[in-house]
Design a protein around this motif. Structure first.
Motif, PDB file in Angstrom:
ATOM      1  N   GLU A 163       0.835  -1.244   0.087  1.00  0.00           N
ATOM      2  CA  GLU A 163      -0.079  -0.087   0.128  1.00  0.00           C
ATOM      3  C   GLU A 163       1.007   1.115  -0.001  1.00  0.00           C
ATOM      4  O   GLU A 163       0.451   2.315  -0.672  1.00  0.00           O
ATOM      5  N   ASP A 164       1.803   1.275   0.639  1.00  0.00           N
ATOM      6  CA  ASP A 164       2.741   2.531   0.903  1.00  0.00           C
ATOM      7  C   ASP A 164       3.654   2.604  -0.428  1.00  0.00           C
ATOM      8  O   ASP A 164       3.947   3.702  -0.591  1.00  0.00           O
ATOM      9  N   HIS A 165       3.922   1.615  -1.158  1.00  0.00           N
ATOM     10  CA  HIS A 165       4.889   1.786  -2.186  1.00  0.00           C
ATOM     11  C   HIS A 165       4.358   1.486  -3.523  1.00  0.00           C
ATOM     12  O   HIS A 165       4.995   0.979  -4.552  1.00  0.00           O
ATOM     13  N   ALA A 166       2.853   1.624  -3.656  1.00  0.00           N
ATOM     14  CA  ALA A 166       2.329   1.097  -4.707  1.00  0.00           C
ATOM     15  C   ALA A 166       2.650   1.903  -6.110  1.00  0.00           C
ATOM     16  O   ALA A 166       2.745   1.310  -6.966  1.00  0.00           O
ATOM     17  N   ASP A 167       3.214   2.980  -5.817  1.00  0.00           N
ATOM     18  CA  ASP A 167       3.400   3.928  -6.919  1.00  0.00           C
ATOM     19  C   ASP A 167       4.783   3.691  -7.640  1.00  0.00           C
ATOM     20  O   ASP A 167       4.990   3.813  -8.820  1.00  0.00           O
ATOM     21  N   SER A 168       5.870   2.900  -6.673  1.00  0.00           N
ATOM     22  CA  SER A 168       6.822   2.582  -7.304  1.00  0.00           C
ATOM     23  C   SER A 168       7.331   1.225  -7.490  1.00  0.00           C
ATOM     24  O   SER A 168       8.369   0.762  -8.229  1.00  0.00           O
ATOM     25  N   PRO A 171       3.446  -2.507 -12.255  1.00  0.00           N
ATOM     26  CA  PRO A 171       1.914  -2.653 -12.356  1.00  0.00           C
ATOM     27  C   PRO A 171       1.721  -4.258 -12.251  1.00  0.00           C
ATOM     28  O   PRO A 171       0.689  -4.724 -11.877  1.00  0.00           O
TER      29      PRO A 171
END
Length: 179
Positions: A163-168, A171
């Motif tokens: 959840e915390d590192h979803a953007d890094s 996909p």
């Protein structure tokens, strides 16, 4: 010719051979650890009466639990940790009622008693490296307080990391829980 005979005669007297020593086991008679030849006994055919023997064997349905120093209930409250360590130190070291935190743990027996009873009552372990670095009771208290704060403050999980590192994260990397 006489000179040749003397040389041969001298050479023979210098050579020492001991066939009786080799035949009797060599130098093993001088070696106290060498195996001694035991005389062989003749087998005697004595028929003894059968002996009735009973064995008291205990069978466990389940394996007995191994004893552990750790308490199964881990103490998390800072006040309770401090009071438990204080009571252990006051009991183990005489005259440490007022300045119990500054008590030095130079004696191995006192250090063992304090740390062992703290592990038993608080339910937390102490690693060897941390044990070697503990010089005073305050170090012991800091260790148990630090682990309590560390456990309460930080409860990492894989789901939280995703959840915390979803953007890094790529996909195609997705976390699925098995609930």
């Amino acid at each position: 010719m006489l000179a040749c005979r003397r040389i041969v005669h001298l050479q023979r007297s210098l050579i020492h051979t001991s066939t009786p020593a080799a035949a009797s086991g060599g130098f093993s008679r001088f070696n106290p650890w060498a195996k001694k030849a035991e005389p062989q006994e003749q087998a005697v055919n004595n028929v003894a009466a059968p002996v009735n023997t009973t064995f008291d064997v205990k069978h466990y349905e389940e394996e007995p639990d191994t004893l552990s120093w750790k308490n199964k209930d881990i103490v998390q409250e800072a006040d309770k940790i401090q009071s438990v360590v204080r009571s252990i130190v006051v009991e183990a070291v005489a005259g440490s009622e007022t300045n119990w935190k500054e008590t030095r743990l130079d004696d191995a027996n006192v250090k063992f008693k304090v740390v062992k009873e703290s592990i038993q009552k608080l339910g937390k372990e102490v690693s060897n490296a941390q044990l070697n670095n503990m010089q005073t009771v305050e170090d012991v208290l800091d260790h148990f307080l630090r682990t309590a704060e560390h456990n309460a403050a930080k409860k990492p999980s894989v789901a939280q990391y995703f959840e915390d590192h979803a953007d890094s994260l790529p996909p195609n990397l997705v976390f699925r829980s098995h609930k």
